[in-house]
Design a protein around this motif. Sequence first.
Motif, PDB file in Angstrom:
ATOM      1  N   LYS A 219      34.710 -14.320  -5.687  1.00 32.02           N
ATOM      2  CA  LYS A 219      34.803 -12.890  -5.656  1.00 32.02           C
ATOM      3  C   LYS A 219      35.574 -12.939  -4.173  1.00 32.02           C
ATOM      4  O   LYS A 219      36.422 -11.870  -4.165  1.00 32.02           O
ATOM      5  CB  LYS A 219      33.365 -12.175  -5.604  1.00 32.02           C
ATOM      6  CG  LYS A 219      32.863 -12.163  -6.778  1.00 32.02           C
ATOM      7  CD  LYS A 219      31.272 -11.259  -6.608  1.00 32.02           C
ATOM      8  CE  LYS A 219      30.886 -11.125  -7.975  1.00 32.02           C
ATOM      9  NZ  LYS A 219      29.734 -10.636  -7.755  1.00 32.02           N
ATOM     10  N   VAL A 220      35.425 -13.618  -3.216  1.00 26.31           N
ATOM     11  CA  VAL A 220      35.773 -13.612  -1.928  1.00 26.31           C
ATOM     12  C   VAL A 220      37.633 -14.060  -2.037  1.00 26.31           C
ATOM     13  O   VAL A 220      38.350 -13.457  -1.598  1.00 26.31           O
ATOM     14  CB  VAL A 220      35.154 -14.634  -0.911  1.00 26.31           C
ATOM     15  CG1 VAL A 220      36.315 -14.577   0.315  1.00 26.31           C
ATOM     16  CG2 VAL A 220      33.946 -13.988  -0.452  1.00 26.31           C
ATOM     17  N   PHE A 221      37.861 -14.948  -3.079  1.00 20.89           N
ATOM     18  CA  PHE A 221      39.158 -15.412  -3.244  1.00 20.89           C
ATOM     19  C   PHE A 221      39.991 -14.152  -3.893  1.00 20.89           C
ATOM     20  O   PHE A 221      41.054 -14.080  -3.472  1.00 20.89           O
ATOM     21  CB  PHE A 221      39.211 -16.537  -4.227  1.00 20.89           C
ATOM     22  CG  PHE A 221      40.452 -17.029  -4.645  1.00 20.89           C
ATOM     23  CD1 PHE A 221      41.141 -17.919  -3.969  1.00 20.89           C
ATOM     24  CD2 PHE A 221      40.899 -16.598  -5.738  1.00 20.89           C
ATOM     25  CE1 PHE A 221      42.142 -18.493  -4.244  1.00 20.89           C
ATOM     26  CE2 PHE A 221      42.206 -17.084  -6.027  1.00 20.89           C
ATOM     27  CZ  PHE A 221      42.881 -18.242  -5.232  1.00 20.89           C
ATOM     28  N   GLY A 222      39.486 -13.379  -4.784  1.00 19.97           N
ATOM     29  CA  GLY A 222      40.018 -12.221  -5.430  1.00 19.97           C
ATOM     30  C   GLY A 222      41.421 -12.712  -5.843  1.00 19.97           C
ATOM     31  O   GLY A 222      41.723 -13.576  -6.470  1.00 19.97           O
ATOM     32  N   SER A 223      42.607 -12.093  -5.071  1.00 21.13           N
ATOM     33  CA  SER A 223      43.747 -12.242  -5.457  1.00 21.13           C
ATOM     34  C   SER A 223      44.504 -13.048  -4.126  1.00 21.13           C
ATOM     35  O   SER A 223      45.779 -12.739  -3.873  1.00 21.13           O
ATOM     36  CB  SER A 223      44.626 -10.997  -5.698  1.00 21.13           C
ATOM     37  OG  SER A 223      44.601  -9.937  -4.857  1.00 21.13           O
ATOM     38  N   ALA A 224      43.946 -13.572  -3.249  1.00 21.69           N
ATOM     39  CA  ALA A 224      44.457 -14.174  -2.117  1.00 21.69           C
ATOM     40  C   ALA A 224      45.493 -15.228  -2.481  1.00 21.69           C
ATOM     41  O   ALA A 224      46.228 -15.254  -1.424  1.00 21.69           O
ATOM     42  CB  ALA A 224      43.274 -14.949  -1.240  1.00 21.69           C
ATOM     43  N   ALA A 225      45.648 -15.670  -3.630  1.00 26.69           N
ATOM     44  CA  ALA A 225      46.627 -16.652  -3.806  1.00 26.69           C
ATOM     45  C   ALA A 225      46.907 -16.835  -5.270  1.00 26.69           C
ATOM     46  O   ALA A 225      46.059 -16.535  -6.141  1.00 26.69           O
ATOM     47  CB  ALA A 225      46.193 -18.132  -3.298  1.00 26.69           C
TER      48      ALA A 225
END
Length: 97
Positions: A80-86
């Motif tokens: 959830k924290v990762f989301g669309s970070a990469a």
Amino acid sequence: MAKAYWVATYFSISNPDAMAEYAKLAGPAIAAAGGKFLVRGTAAKAYEKGLKQRVVIIEFDSVEKPPPPMTAPAYQAALKVFGSAAERDLRIIEGLA
């Protein structure tokens, strides 16, 4: 029984802060599920396409079932924290022996 290797290659990182937070949460969740980090970092050298982005390789005891962290609540929270970070590619590969 052959070991399993979780191989993640990153094509681009758009949110380094979210990536750092993801790593803080995902690392312990993966280790708690039996994952052993073998490689984690930016490529020292890059050939062919020349992408020197992040690579992560994690060893698990077996390829017979999905790595435990995939369904673990702690890893789900990290996602959830990762989301669309990469933008990344994640594969599970069976070891040779």
